[in-house]
Design an enzyme around this catalytic site. Structure first.
Site, PDB file in Angstrom:
ATOM      1  N   ASP A  67     -13.241  -2.452 -67.609  1.00 28.90           N
ATOM      2  CA  ASP A  67     -12.011  -1.861 -67.062  1.00 28.90           C
ATOM      3  C   ASP A  67     -11.643  -2.540 -65.742  1.00 28.90           C
ATOM      4  OD1 ASP A  67     -11.892  -0.006 -69.112  1.00 28.90           O
ATOM      5  OD2 ASP A  67     -12.491   1.709 -67.886  1.00 28.90           O
ATOM      6  N   ARG A  76      -7.174  -6.461 -72.372  1.00 25.80           N
ATOM      7  CA  ARG A  76      -6.369  -5.240 -72.533  1.00 25.80           C
ATOM      8  C   ARG A  76      -5.308  -5.291 -71.433  1.00 25.80           C
ATOM      9  NH1 ARG A  76      -9.406  -0.345 -70.476  1.00 25.80           N
ATOM     10  NH2 ARG A  76     -10.371  -0.161 -72.532  1.00 25.80           N
ATOM     11  N   GLY A 133      -1.470  -0.092 -64.998  1.00 26.92           N
ATOM     12  CA  GLY A 133      -2.220   0.010 -63.735  1.00 26.92           C
ATOM     13  C   GLY A 133      -2.111   1.419 -63.184  1.00 26.92           C
ATOM     14  N   ALA A 134      -3.264   1.967 -62.738  1.00 27.73           N
ATOM     15  CA  ALA A 134      -3.322   3.399 -62.429  1.00 27.73           C
ATOM     16  C   ALA A 134      -3.614   3.724 -60.966  1.00 27.73           C
ATOM     17  CB  ALA A 134      -4.392   4.043 -63.320  1.00 27.73           C
ATOM     18  N   ARG A 163      -4.627  10.857 -64.168  1.00 27.93           N
ATOM     19  CA  ARG A 163      -3.792  11.265 -65.313  1.00 27.93           C
ATOM     20  C   ARG A 163      -2.668  12.195 -64.844  1.00 27.93           C
ATOM     21  NH1 ARG A 163      -6.972   7.902 -66.544  1.00 27.93           N
ATOM     22  NH2 ARG A 163      -5.133   6.746 -65.953  1.00 27.93           N
TER      23      ARG A 163
END
Ligand SMILES: Cc1cc2nc3c(=O)[nH]c(=O)nc-3n(C[C@H](O)[C@H](O)[C@H](O)COP(=O)(O)OP(=O)(O)OC[C@H]3O[C@@H](n4cnc5c(N)ncnc54)[C@H](O)[C@@H]3O)c2cc1C
Length: 306
Positions: A131, A183, A187-188, A288
Site C-alpha cells: 500500500d 494499483r 489517495g487518502a 473512510r
C-alpha cells in the site's frame, strides 16, 4: 460542517485511537468498513465475497508501529494469513503497509520484514500488494518495493500509486519499465499543494491519464475506485481499445458500494475487495469518513440511538 482535512487530522491523533476503541458504539459503527478483529472473521467475510464472484485482499490494520517487537508481530500475522488462505482455499492475496513493518523505526528492518512476507507469498504462489501511505514515505516505499521486485516475480509483489500526487504519472512510467503491477487509487491522506493537486478535478484527470497508461501496458493492474466516473472512463477506454476484461481488475473497499462490486463482477470484470480487519481500526475508519462526510452523520445518528 466537519471537513475532510479535520477528519484526516483526527485520524492522525494517536491518543484518540485508544479512546475511540473504548466506546462500544463507535466500534459497532466500524463494522460497515472493518471485517472483524481476527483472521477468522476476515476469512469468513472473504468467503462470502468469493461467493459473490469477487476476489479479495486481506489487510491487517496496524499502521505506524513504533516497536520492533510489534513490527515482527505483524510479520507473524501475515504469515498466518497466507497459511489460512491456502488452508481454507479462499481467493485472496494480501496488502501490507510499510509503516506496519517498522518504517518509522528503520527502513532496513522494514525491508527484511516485508521480504519475509513476500518470500512466503512467493512460496505459496500468492501476491503481496505494498500500500502507499503519506507523501513523506512515497520514495522510500518505492525504493523498498523495487528491491523486493528485483528479487521476486511480477506476480508476487506489487505497489500502489496515488493519483493526487503530482509525481505519480512519472512514477508510473518508470515502474512500468521494470515492469511492476500497480494499483492506482486517488489517495487518502492530507497532503500539501506542493506535492498533491488541491483540486479534485485535477486528481480525477490524472487518475484517468494513469489508468489509460496502465491498462494499455500489457501488465495486470488494479483500478481502485468507487467513483462511477472513473469506472465508466475505464470501461469506455478498454472497450474502445479492445483490451480484454481479464487484463486488469477493479478494486474496491469492504463495505463501500457493494452494489457496484457485484454488478461489475456480473458484467464479467475482475473485482477485488480490500478487506481490513484488526483492533487498530481507528485511522483507517477515520479516512473512510473523510472520503464521504455524509458517513459522519450516519455514525452520529447511530451514536444518538445508542
Ligand atoms: C482497493 C483500494 C485500495 C486502496 N489503497 C490505498 C492506498 O494504498 N493508499 C491510499 O492513499 N489510498 C488507498 N485507497 C483509498 C483511495 O485513495 C481513496 O481515498 C478512496 O478509494 C476514495 O476514492 P474514490 O476513488 O472511491 O473516489 P471519491 O471521489 O472519493 O468517491 C467517489 C464516490 O464513491 C463513493 N465513496 C467513496 N468513498 C466512500 C466511502 N468511504 N463511503 C461511502 N461511499 C464512498 C461515493 O459514492 C463517492 O461519491 C484505496 C482504495 C481502494 C478502493
Amino acid at each position: 460542517m466537519i471537513t475532510r482535512s479535520a477528519l484526516l487530522f483526527l485520524a492522525r491523533q494517536e491518543k484518540l485511537k485508544d479512546l475511540a476503541a473504548s466506546f462500544g458504539f463507535f466500534k459497532r459503527m466500524t463494522t460497515r468498513f472493518v471485517a472483524g478483529e481476527d483472521i477468522d472473521e476476515a476469512a469468513a467475510a472473504i468467503q462470502h465475497i468469493n461467493e459473490l464472484g469477487c476476489t479479495a485482499s486481506f489487510d491487517h490494520l496496524n499502521e505506524g508501529v513504533s516497536s520492533i517487537a510489534e513490527a515482527e508481530g505483524e510479520v507473524a500475522e501475515y504469515l498466518a494469513i497466507l497459511r489460512k488462505i491456502d488452508e481454507i482455499k479462499i481467493k485472496s492475496n494480501v496488502s501490507i503497509k510499510l509503516t506496519q513493518f517498522g518504517l518509522d523505526i528503520d527502513p532496513e528492518l522494514t525491508y527484511r520484514n516485508a521480504r519475509a512476507v513476500v518470500a512466503e507469498a512467493a512460496k505459496r504462489n500468492n501476491f503481496v500488494r505494498v500500500d502507499m501511505e503519506q507523501s513523506a514515505v512515497t520514495q522510500v516505499t518505492i525504493d523498498i518495493f523495487r528491491r523486493l521486485r528485483d528479487e521476486f516475480d511480477l506476480n508476487n509483489v506489487g505497489i500502489v500509486l496515488q493519483a493526487y500526487l503530482r509525481r505519480t504519472y512519472d512514477d508510473a512510467v518508470e515502474l512500468l519499465k521494470i515492469p511492476a503491477r500497480i494499483r492506482i487509487c486517488k489517495g487518502a491522506y492530507n497532503e500539501p499543494a506542493e506535492v498533491a493537486f488541491p483540486d479534485k478535478a485535477d486528481t480525477d484527470n490524472n487518475y484517468i491519464r494513469v489508468m489509460k497508461l496502465l491498462v494499455s501496458s500489457g501488465t495486470y493492474h488494479g483500478i481502485a475506485t468507487h467513483d462511477p466516473k472513473m469506472i465508466d472512463a475505464t470501461v469506455d477506454f478498454v472497450t474502445k481499445e479492445g483490451i480484454g476484461k481479464d487484463k486488469f481488475e477493479f478494486q474496491m473497499l469492504y463495505g463501500v458500494r457493494r452494489d457496484l462490486q457485484v454488478q461489475l463482477a456480473r458484467d464479467g470484470y475482475n473485482v477485488r475487495v480490500y478487506v481490513p480487519y484488526g483492533k487498530h481500526w481507528y485511522p483507517y475508519f477515520m479516512r473512510r469518513l473523510a472520503e464521504r462526510p455524509a458517513n459522519v452523520w450516519f455514525v452520529l445518528k447511530n451514536m444518538v440511538k445508542g
